[in-house]
Design a protein around this motif. Structure first.
Motif, PDB file in Angstrom:
ATOM      1  N   VAL A 139       0.838  -1.201   0.000  1.00 17.32           N
ATOM      2  CA  VAL A 139       0.000   0.000   0.000  1.00 17.32           C
ATOM      3  C   VAL A 139       0.872   1.250   0.000  1.00 17.32           C
ATOM      4  CG1 VAL A 139      -1.678   1.326   1.344  1.00 17.32           C
ATOM      5  CG2 VAL A 139      -1.977  -1.141   1.083  1.00 17.32           C
ATOM      6  N   ALA A 140       1.938   1.246   0.803  1.00 19.46           N
ATOM      7  CA  ALA A 140       2.830   2.403   0.844  1.00 19.46           C
ATOM      8  C   ALA A 140       3.447   2.667  -0.523  1.00 19.46           C
ATOM      9  CB  ALA A 140       3.919   2.183   1.890  1.00 19.46           C
ATOM     10  N   THR A 141       3.886   1.608  -1.202  1.00 17.17           N
ATOM     11  CA  THR A 141       4.486   1.767  -2.535  1.00 17.17           C
ATOM     12  C   THR A 141       3.464   2.292  -3.535  1.00 17.17           C
ATOM     13  OG1 THR A 141       6.046  -0.031  -2.087  1.00 17.17           O
ATOM     14  CG2 THR A 141       5.658   0.548  -4.393  1.00 17.17           C
ATOM     15  N   ALA A 142       2.237   1.744  -3.486  1.00 16.90           N
ATOM     16  CA  ALA A 142       1.188   2.186  -4.415  1.00 16.90           C
ATOM     17  C   ALA A 142       0.805   3.641  -4.150  1.00 16.90           C
ATOM     18  CB  ALA A 142      -0.031   1.279  -4.286  1.00 16.90           C
ATOM     19  N   ARG A 143       0.719   4.009  -2.879  1.00 13.49           N
ATOM     20  CA  ARG A 143       0.369   5.396  -2.561  1.00 13.49           C
ATOM     21  C   ARG A 143       1.474   6.350  -2.989  1.00 13.49           C
ATOM     22  NH1 ARG A 143      -2.663   4.789   3.406  1.00 13.49           N
ATOM     23  NH2 ARG A 143      -4.765   4.649   2.530  1.00 13.49           N
ATOM     24  N   GLU A 144       2.711   5.945  -2.839  1.00  9.53           N
ATOM     25  CA  GLU A 144       3.797   6.814  -3.291  1.00  9.53           C
ATOM     26  C   GLU A 144       3.716   7.009  -4.800  1.00  9.53           C
ATOM     27  OE1 GLU A 144       8.673   7.238  -3.039  1.00  9.53           O
ATOM     28  OE2 GLU A 144       7.641   5.656  -1.938  1.00  9.53           O
ATOM     29  N   GLN A 145       3.359   5.941  -5.522  1.00  4.71           N
ATOM     30  CA  GLN A 145       3.237   6.029  -6.976  1.00  4.71           C
ATOM     31  C   GLN A 145       2.071   6.918  -7.382  1.00  4.71           C
ATOM     32  OE1 GLN A 145       2.775   2.204  -8.853  1.00  4.71           O
ATOM     33  NE2 GLN A 145       2.146   3.088 -10.820  1.00  4.71           N
ATOM     34  N   ALA A 146       0.929   6.755  -6.682  1.00  5.75           N
ATOM     35  CA  ALA A 146      -0.278   7.483  -7.079  1.00  5.75           C
ATOM     36  C   ALA A 146      -0.337   8.892  -6.507  1.00  5.75           C
ATOM     37  CB  ALA A 146      -1.522   6.700  -6.641  1.00  5.75           C
TER      38      ALA A 146
ATOM     39  N   ARG B 110       3.543   4.166   5.868  1.00  9.68           N
ATOM     40  CA  ARG B 110       4.881   3.910   6.418  1.00  9.68           C
ATOM     41  C   ARG B 110       4.812   3.742   7.940  1.00  9.68           C
ATOM     42  NH1 ARG B 110       8.600   8.614   4.497  1.00  9.68           N
ATOM     43  NH2 ARG B 110      10.075   7.518   5.852  1.00  9.68           N
ATOM     44  N   TYR B 111       3.964   4.508   8.580  1.00  8.15           N
ATOM     45  CA  TYR B 111       3.781   4.376  10.028  1.00  8.15           C
ATOM     46  C   TYR B 111       3.334   2.954  10.382  1.00  8.15           C
ATOM     47  CZ  TYR B 111       1.718   5.033  14.669  1.00  8.15           C
ATOM     48  OH  TYR B 111       1.381   4.908  16.004  1.00  8.15           O
ATOM     49  N   GLU B 112       2.379   2.429   9.627  1.00  6.35           N
ATOM     50  CA  GLU B 112       1.878   1.084   9.915  1.00  6.35           C
ATOM     51  C   GLU B 112       2.920   0.019   9.596  1.00  6.35           C
ATOM     52  OE1 GLU B 112      -0.711   0.386  11.551  1.00  6.35           O
ATOM     53  OE2 GLU B 112      -1.646   2.363  11.576  1.00  6.35           O
ATOM     54  N   VAL B 113       3.781   0.270   8.620  1.00  7.11           N
ATOM     55  CA  VAL B 113       4.901  -0.644   8.390  1.00  7.11           C
ATOM     56  C   VAL B 113       5.744  -0.725   9.662  1.00  7.11           C
ATOM     57  CG1 VAL B 113       7.059  -0.966   7.118  1.00  7.11           C
ATOM     58  CG2 VAL B 113       4.980  -0.326   5.882  1.00  7.11           C
ATOM     59  N   GLY B 114       5.967   0.420  10.305  1.00  4.39           N
ATOM     60  CA  GLY B 114       6.719   0.428  11.558  1.00  4.39           C
ATOM     61  C   GLY B 114       6.024  -0.351  12.652  1.00  4.39           C
ATOM     62  N   ILE B 115       4.692  -0.207  12.748  1.00  4.49           N
ATOM     63  CA  ILE B 115       3.931  -0.982  13.739  1.00  4.49           C
ATOM     64  C   ILE B 115       4.146  -2.475  13.511  1.00  4.49           C
ATOM     65  CG2 ILE B 115       1.602  -1.644  14.453  1.00  4.49           C
ATOM     66  CD1 ILE B 115       2.258   0.994  15.588  1.00  4.49           C
TER      67      ILE B 115
ATOM     68  N   LEU C 118      12.642   1.305  14.682  1.00  4.55           N
ATOM     69  CA  LEU C 118      13.202   2.542  15.213  1.00  4.55           C
ATOM     70  C   LEU C 118      13.791   3.401  14.093  1.00  4.55           C
ATOM     71  CD1 LEU C 118      13.929   4.176  17.770  1.00  4.55           C
ATOM     72  CD2 LEU C 118      16.096   2.915  17.838  1.00  4.55           C
ATOM     73  N   ALA C 119      14.524   2.776  13.194  1.00  3.75           N
ATOM     74  CA  ALA C 119      15.113   3.522  12.068  1.00  3.75           C
ATOM     75  C   ALA C 119      14.015   4.110  11.182  1.00  3.75           C
ATOM     76  CB  ALA C 119      16.024   2.602  11.268  1.00  3.75           C
ATOM     77  N   LEU C 120      12.975   3.317  10.949  1.00  2.00           N
ATOM     78  CA  LEU C 120      11.874   3.798  10.113  1.00  2.00           C
ATOM     79  C   LEU C 120      11.204   5.014  10.751  1.00  2.00           C
ATOM     80  CD1 LEU C 120       9.218   1.774   8.211  1.00  2.00           C
ATOM     81  CD2 LEU C 120       8.475   3.573   9.746  1.00  2.00           C
ATOM     82  N   TYR C 121      10.937   4.941  12.075  1.00  2.22           N
ATOM     83  CA  TYR C 121      10.244   6.044  12.742  1.00  2.22           C
ATOM     84  C   TYR C 121      11.104   7.300  12.810  1.00  2.22           C
ATOM     85  CZ  TYR C 121       6.192   3.251  14.047  1.00  2.22           C
ATOM     86  OH  TYR C 121       5.052   2.495  14.013  1.00  2.22           O
TER      87      TYR C 121
ATOM     88  N   THR D 297       3.035  14.070  12.951  1.00  2.00           N
ATOM     89  CA  THR D 297       4.456  14.101  13.330  1.00  2.00           C
ATOM     90  C   THR D 297       4.620  13.539  14.733  1.00  2.00           C
ATOM     91  OG1 THR D 297       4.800  16.074  11.970  1.00  2.00           O
ATOM     92  CG2 THR D 297       6.469  15.585  13.625  1.00  2.00           C
ATOM     93  N   LEU D 298       3.730  13.952  15.624  1.00  2.00           N
ATOM     94  CA  LEU D 298       3.790  13.475  17.012  1.00  2.00           C
ATOM     95  C   LEU D 298       3.480  11.977  17.091  1.00  2.00           C
ATOM     96  CD1 LEU D 298       1.990  16.518  18.676  1.00  2.00           C
ATOM     97  CD2 LEU D 298       4.439  16.003  18.674  1.00  2.00           C
ATOM     98  N   ARG D 299       2.611  11.496  16.202  1.00  2.00           N
ATOM     99  CA  ARG D 299       2.337  10.057  16.185  1.00  2.00           C
ATOM    100  C   ARG D 299       3.588   9.270  15.795  1.00  2.00           C
ATOM    101  NH1 ARG D 299      -2.697   8.001  16.051  1.00  2.00           N
ATOM    102  NH2 ARG D 299      -3.508   9.995  15.304  1.00  2.00           N
ATOM    103  N   ALA D 300       4.340   9.784  14.818  1.00  2.00           N
ATOM    104  CA  ALA D 300       5.582   9.119  14.430  1.00  2.00           C
ATOM    105  C   ALA D 300       6.594   9.149  15.573  1.00  2.00           C
ATOM    106  CB  ALA D 300       6.164   9.789  13.182  1.00  2.00           C
ATOM    107  N   ARG D 301       6.666  10.274  16.272  1.00  2.00           N
ATOM    108  CA  ARG D 301       7.575  10.353  17.407  1.00  2.00           C
ATOM    109  C   ARG D 301       7.136   9.415  18.536  1.00  2.00           C
ATOM    110  NH1 ARG D 301       8.790  16.118  19.602  1.00  2.00           N
ATOM    111  NH2 ARG D 301      10.130  14.787  20.894  1.00  2.00           N
ATOM    112  N   HIS D 302       5.844   9.252  18.706  1.00  2.00           N
ATOM    113  CA  HIS D 302       5.349   8.292  19.700  1.00  2.00           C
ATOM    114  C   HIS D 302       5.835   6.887  19.356  1.00  2.00           C
ATOM    115  CE1 HIS D 302       2.546   6.421  22.557  1.00  2.00           C
ATOM    116  NE2 HIS D 302       2.290   5.538  21.599  1.00  2.00           N
ATOM    117  N   GLY D 303       5.726   6.506  18.072  1.00  2.00           N
ATOM    118  CA  GLY D 303       6.231   5.198  17.655  1.00  2.00           C
ATOM    119  C   GLY D 303       7.717   5.060  17.894  1.00  2.00           C
TER     120      GLY D 303
END
Length: 768
Positions: A588-595, A607-612, A624-627, A645-651
């Motif tokens: 999904v992340a790849t498709a969204r980046e394309q579209a 990308r956030y959910e990939v980290g989850i 950790l690197a992804l977040y 942004t704060l959600r990513a920092r929370h992760g």
């Protein structure tokens, strides 16, 4: 209407020459003057509407018809008369012999129109628009189906002043779930799409789209999906015309591209200058260009206004899925009937008294406005008819509220919508569709502000009002009921939400079919809610089916398709199938980046959910690197205080903890919590999540008294905001009890456990 075949004892209806979403067009005989005319009959405005709504509708029709009748130009269809008969609004126009441009395009397939014909049509339409714009009238729905070419070569613009009634009668299709009515996608200006100010320059953009299609055989943004068309108008430069058709005169191709400027200020100043420019740009050998087009089909002849066609307002649009060159349909069938809902209005102030009311008319108004009721009026009937100026001002303010919402300025959006709703209720009544539209937007802003209980009350009242006025099966009624279900889910009342979703889905499937985008949206929400009920296998299966259907109907890269694939990944994670969830989120992340692009919020959310998923698989170092990268990208794109942004920092902080780096994790959690409290509020759900994370870190650092204080704050706040029996509140009570156990305060812990268990049992449905 067909049974009487006679209107006001004067117009004898002979045969239907067009039928569409707004009604029918008849060839008729004017018995008084002995001439043939075209009579456009709008759909009945029957008793489902309240009295004030009908008065406003009739007054608006009268005003628009008078404006149309005042237009006297060779390039504009003549309006002779108008009125109401047996609940049907009608307009009497000259009967035209010829073909509309949509029909001419279909006739000439697979070739575009001859160059000389295209330039001649451009010159005549520009001259007609120059006249109407000088009168302060903007068409707002210029498209091939609304432009006629007569058998003698004259080109006329049709449907000034009446197509906007489609919105008032409730015939407008909706493209999105936001409550914003969308127009004919292939010919909409960027400012129409964004809800901005629309003036004469919007007509010029639409004319550019029409000329582009006449010259090349396809509109400038020719996609099967309406969403992609709208994005093209808003964001994408059109391809040069001569890349499709090199023999086009360079001067003409440049004119069309200038008309298609995204910024209205960069388009030609006015239609008069445009007409002069087209005339000057005609090349001496223009007629010889027809030789290059000798394979094009000749113009057909036939009845003019409303010549037989399958769809559109009064039969002037091409058939559903009418093919372009190559056999591809312009849009899927569900999108072909979209109309802008607000057509001819003044580009400047055109006072009603300035209109020559006798111009082009053979009689006076013959509807109910001329015959007040004999019975004593009801309280509702005593409501004075609001002035068109007031309604226009309220509409502009309503759009301003929508603009605030698009910018994420929810407090300001709510203030605007509350003010407009109050004025609309006073002017139009509490159940008028415009009043209910404002209240719907109030509810939406309340939901975005983290006030689901208030949103629920507002949505419930909107749904009830729409059911009374529009009926239980009307799309607007169903939209309000569906949003009611959504906020019920936000409140943790998932069983009630499920029941509403099931009811709405059954109606949608019956009325519009299983593959309609609105039906698929409802099934998507139902799948989401099933997962919250713990029915994970059902949720996964339904989400998987909806994703497949959306891919088939809308395309693999459509945002709605990707949203449902995102939900499929979520369901996989809930089922513990994290490897599959990770793979799906990455796809999904790849498709969204394309579209959508790498920095689009939806791409970043994936990308956030990939980290989850990485964290759940124990791959915390990768997470950790992804977040870290995601937090940096979010900060760059949206700023350091943006909620995402704060959600990513929370992760980032969570994964620091998973790696045993608790002091760093605590510092990150406290910092994020402080910013969330400042930006979102003390009791916002995200703030409470951060405060809980602070408590978790304190516990791991063996600072249990401090952890207990934080856990208690979270539980108290959730009980205050969500209720004592909300699942999140109960989870917080369990956190608090566990902390008490750690401190050796077992009796207090047992009391908290018992209280939470009792509340949980009370909300759990019984199998009787």
């Amino acid at each position: 209407m067909a049974e009487t075949r006679l209107i006001q004892g004067r117009y004898q209806l002979l045969d239907i020459i067009g039928r569409g979403g707004m009604g029918e067009v008849w060839r008729a005989r004017d018995a008084s003057l002995g001439r043939l005319v075209a009579v456009k009959c709008l759909k009945p405005i029957g008793p489902q509407h309240d009295a004030s709504y009908l008065r406003v509708l009739r007054e608006r029709f009268r005003r628009e018809a008078q404006v149309a009748a005042s237009l006297q130009h060779r390039g504009v269809t003549v309006v002779h008369d108008f009125g109401e008969y047996d609940g049907i609004l009608y307009l009497v126009m000259e009967l035209l012999e010829g073909r509309n441009l949509s029909q001419l395009l279909d006739d000439s397939q697979p070739h575009p129109l001859p160059v000389a014909d295209t330039v001649e049509i451009a010159a005549q339409v520009s001259a007609a628009l120059a006249y109407t714009h000088r009168q302060g009238v903007v068409h707002r729905d210029l498209k091939p189906a609304n432009i006629m070419r007569l058998t003698d070569g004259t080109v006329k613009i049709c449907d000034f002043g009446i197509a906007r009634l489609g919105d008032d009668i409730g015939l407008t299709s909706r493209l999105t779930g936001t409550g914003v009515a969308m127009g004919t996608p292939h010919y909409m200006s960027p400012e129409q799409i964004s809800g901005g100010v629309v003036d004469h320059r919007s007509d010029l953009y639409s004319l550019g789209c029409v000329l582009y299609e006449l010259a090349t055989g396809a509109p400038p943004f020719d996609h099967e999906d309406a969403w992609a068309v709208l994005v093209g108008h808003r964001d994408t430069p059109p391809e040069p015309l001569r890349s499709h058709r090199p023999e086009l005169p360079p001067s003409f191709a440049d004119v069309v591209l200038d008309l298609l400027a995204k910024d209205p200020g960069e388009r030609p100043d006015d239609a008069a200058a445009l007409a002069s420019r087209i005339t000057r740009g005609r090349e001496p050998g223009a007629h010889t260009l027809q030789a290059a087009d000798r394979n094009a089909a000749p113009d057909g002849t036939g009845i003019g206004i409303g010549a037989p066609a399958a769809s559109g307002d009064g039969g002037q649009s091409p058939g559903v899925g009418a093919p372009l060159a190559g056999g591809q349909p312009r849009l899927p069938g569900w999108a072909r009937h979209m109309t802008t809902g607000s057509k001819a209005t003044g580009s400047g102030a055109l006072p009603l008294e300035a209109v020559d009311r006798s111009a082009g008319l053979t009689g006076s108004w013959t509807g109910p406005l001329a015959s007040p009721p004999q019975a004593a009026p009801s309280v509702e009937a005593k409501r004075p008819t609001p002035s068109p100026g007031l309604l226009d001002r309220l509409a502009i303010r309503h759009h301003a509220g929508l603009s605030f919402a698009r910018l994420g300025r929810w407090e300001e959006a709510g203030e605007v919508h509350r003010a407009v709703a109050a004025e609309r209720e006073q002017a139009l009544g509490p159940d008028h569709p415009d009043t209910l539209a404002s209240r719907y937007e109030i509810a939406f802003t309340l939901g975005r502000l983290g006030r689901p209980a208030d949103a629920l009350r507002e949505y419930a009242q909107v749904a009830g009002g729409r059911e009374r006025v529009l009926g239980p099966d009307h799309p607007d009624t169903l939209a309000a009921r569906q949003e009611t279900a959504y906020v019920l889910g936000q409140l943790g009342r998932h069983l009630e939400a499920h029941q509403v979703y099931v009811t709405v889905l059954a109606i949608r499937e019956r009325v519009i079919g299983t593959d309609h985008p609105d039906t698929l949206r409802c099934r998507h929400n139902l799948a989401f809610n099933l997962s919250r009920l713990g029915r994970l296998d059902e949720s996964y299966r339904m989400a998987y089916e909806v994703a497949a259907a959306r891919g088939r109907v809308l395309g693999a890269l459509h945002p709605d398709t990707l949203v449902t694939r995102y939900e499929v990944a979520y369901a996989l994670g809930q089922l513990g199938r994290w490897d599959e969830a990770l793979r799906t989120y990455r796809e999904v992340a790849t498709a969204r980046e394309q579209a959508l692009g790498a920095d689009h919020p939806d791409t970043l959310a994936s990308r956030y959910e990939v980290g989850i998923s990485l964290g759940r698989l124990g791959r915390s170092q990768e997470a950790l690197a992804l977040y870290r990268e995601l937090a940096a990208d979010r900060t760059r794109v949206h700023g350091g205080a943006d909620p995402e942004t704060l959600r990513a920092r929370h992760g980032l902080g969570v994964n620091l903890g998973r790696l045993g780096r608790w002091e760093e994790a605590l510092a990150e959690a406290r910092d994020v919590c402080a910013v969330r409290e400042r930006v979102l509020g003390h009791d916002h759900p995200d703030t409470l999540v951060s405060r809980r994370e602070v408590a978790v870190c304190l516990g791991w650092l063996d600072r249990w008294p401090d952890a207990l204080t934080a856990y208690h704050q979270v539980a108290t706040a959730r009980a205050r905001v969500l209720g004592d029996d909300h699942p999140d509140t109960l989870a917080s009570r369990n956190d608090e009890a566990q902390c008490l156990e750690r401190l050796g305060r077992n009796e207090e812990a047992v009391a908290v456990y018992r209280q939470a268990a009792a509340l949980h049992r009370a909300q759990t449905p019984r199998d009787d």
